[in-house]
Design an enzyme around this catalytic site. Structure first.
Site, PDB file in Angstrom:
ATOM      1  N   ASN A 191      -0.168  -9.655  19.334  1.00  0.00           N
ATOM      2  CA  ASN A 191       0.481  -8.482  19.925  1.00  0.00           C
ATOM      3  C   ASN A 191       1.348  -8.876  21.124  1.00  0.00           C
ATOM      4  O   ASN A 191       2.571  -8.914  21.057  1.00  0.00           O
ATOM      5  CB  ASN A 191      -0.567  -7.447  20.319  1.00  0.00           C
ATOM      6  CG  ASN A 191       0.021  -6.104  20.727  1.00  0.00           C
ATOM      7  OD1 ASN A 191      -0.671  -5.100  20.758  1.00  0.00           O
ATOM      8  ND2 ASN A 191       1.315  -6.015  21.035  1.00  0.00           N
ATOM      9  N   SER A 192       0.696  -9.242  22.235  1.00  0.00           N
ATOM     10  CA  SER A 192       1.433  -9.471  23.482  1.00  0.00           C
ATOM     11  C   SER A 192       2.527 -10.516  23.331  1.00  0.00           C
ATOM     12  O   SER A 192       3.634 -10.347  23.859  1.00  0.00           O
ATOM     13  CB  SER A 192       0.469  -9.916  24.586  1.00  0.00           C
ATOM     14  OG  SER A 192      -0.521  -8.944  24.781  1.00  0.00           O
ATOM     15  N   LYS A 194     -10.867  -2.008  13.684  1.00  0.00           N
ATOM     16  CA  LYS A 194     -11.083  -3.166  14.555  1.00  0.00           C
ATOM     17  C   LYS A 194     -12.058  -2.731  15.629  1.00  0.00           C
ATOM     18  O   LYS A 194     -11.725  -1.906  16.482  1.00  0.00           O
ATOM     19  CB  LYS A 194      -9.767  -3.624  15.189  1.00  0.00           C
ATOM     20  CG  LYS A 194      -9.968  -4.689  16.263  1.00  0.00           C
ATOM     21  CD  LYS A 194      -8.668  -5.144  16.887  1.00  0.00           C
ATOM     22  CE  LYS A 194      -8.928  -5.926  18.169  1.00  0.00           C
ATOM     23  NZ  LYS A 194      -7.690  -6.434  18.775  1.00  0.00           N
ATOM     24  N   GLY A 236      -4.062 -10.618  26.094  1.00  0.00           N
ATOM     25  CA  GLY A 236      -2.821 -10.519  26.852  1.00  0.00           C
ATOM     26  C   GLY A 236      -2.556 -11.670  27.804  1.00  0.00           C
ATOM     27  O   GLY A 236      -1.578 -11.646  28.546  1.00  0.00           O
ATOM     28  N   GLY A 248      -4.865 -13.884  22.717  1.00  0.00           N
ATOM     29  CA  GLY A 248      -4.632 -15.105  23.481  1.00  0.00           C
ATOM     30  C   GLY A 248      -3.454 -15.947  23.022  1.00  0.00           C
ATOM     31  O   GLY A 248      -2.913 -16.728  23.797  1.00  0.00           O
TER      32      GLY A 248
END
Lengths: 66, 255
Positions: free
Chosen positions: B205-206, B96, B157, B184
């Site tokens: 992720n977040s 990535k 995030g 996002g």
């Protein structure tokens, strides 16, 4: 042998091989990637590679990331 | 099937491994999500915390491919170096490409990202660049051999959702490679919407790591992605400006 390891002064008392340094640091070789003086030293070359006095070493591993 | 490079994935949810409270929580969330591709970051080994490294817990998981990111790189040169180190450690050609020099907004540097992606693709990497939602840049990255493009939904995030939806639609319209929303997303409904719009996968992720129950949220995102994809396959009905009655407006009772 005086080295800089991950931006800290470090005295290496082994034989100057990558394996000896990683063992001294407590880093698992299979979980480590390495640069010496900014150049990548690939694991296939670790056995033949010898560190020199004054070398700057970066030992890297995976951490969480997105 | 989601095809990236020459690898096929059943799951269309990609997970990030950052921000989890502990390794066990992360491992459980990965398992609950059903993902087959997870991102990791490369950092200096910490002698004081030798158990911080993720290699061991991730190696225990079956059927998971690692995709190292190049976070921390400020330019293409650093990203290429990070990618080479990541490949050395992961044994995977996935990368990535992530270059965001400004810590305030973490917006990707389009120019450096393009330069790094071009060189890494030529070097045999399976390149997934994290990019601004820019259809012109996305097409150029396709042309230099990227395996997918990963436009942001909102700042990393931030939980800002799918704020770039209209631009992502333009990317999807012209793209011949998978389009993956990265960054996002906050709610599984946003992942479903991204998939309904035509995205091929979501990277989260977040939203999972910061949930009260990360495993449950990972499962919810998996369902959101699956639902949105299934809806797209089913074909959404056309929109109408006016009401369209479900029953004939003639032959009422009593007439």
């Amino acid at each position: 042998m005086f080295l800089t390891v991950n931006e800290e002064n470090y005295v290496h008392s082994g034989d100057g091989t990558i394996g000896a340094l990683l063992a001294e640091l407590g880093a698992k070789p299979e979980h480590s990637a390495l640069t010496v003086n900014r150049d990548i030293v690939f694991s296939k070359d670790w056995k033949s590679f010898k560190l020199n006095d004054g070398d700057t070493v970066e030992v890297l591993t995976f951490v969480g990331g997105g | 099937m989601l095809t990236l490079g020459n690898i096929e994935f059943k799951s269309r949810l990609i997970l990030g491994t950052g921000k989890f409270s502990d390794t066990e929580t992360m491992v459980k969330a990965i398992e609950a999500s059903g993902t087959e591709l997870v991102t990791v970051a490369l950092r200096r080994f910490n002698r004081d915390k030798p158990d911080d490294d993720l290699c061991a817990p991730l190696a225990r998981l079956k059927g998971i491919t690692l995709m190292p990111n190049t976070s921390g790189a400020m330019n293409a040169k650093e990203a290429i170096r990070a990618a080479q180190l990541g490949r050395e450690l992961s044994g995977s050609s996935f990368v990535k490409v992530e270059i965001h020099p400004n810590p305030h907004h973490l917006m990707p540097d389009a120019i450096e990202t393009y330069l790094a992606a071009k060189e890494l693709a030529a070097d045999g990497f399976i390149v997934l660049p994290y990019i601004p939602a820019d259809p012109v840049l996305a097409k150029k990255l396709e042309d230099v051999g990227c395996a997918a493009v990963m436009p942001l939904g909102a700042a990393i995030g931030s939980g800002g959702g799918l704020s770039t939806a209209e631009m992502i639609k333009l990317i999807i319209r012209d793209s011949n490679i998978p389009v993956i929303v990265d960054a996002g997303l906050r709610a599984p409904s946003e992942a479903a919407r991204a998939m309904e719009m035509g995205c091929d996968a979501c990277l989260v992720n977040s939203a999972i790591a910061a949930a009260r129950d990360p495993s449950a949220m990972a499962k919810a995102f998996a369902l959101g992605v699956e639902t949105g994809f299934a809806a797209r396959q089913a074909g959404l009905m056309p929109k109408s400006e006016i009401a369209v009655a479900s029953s004939p407006l003639t032959s009422f009772l009593g007439k």
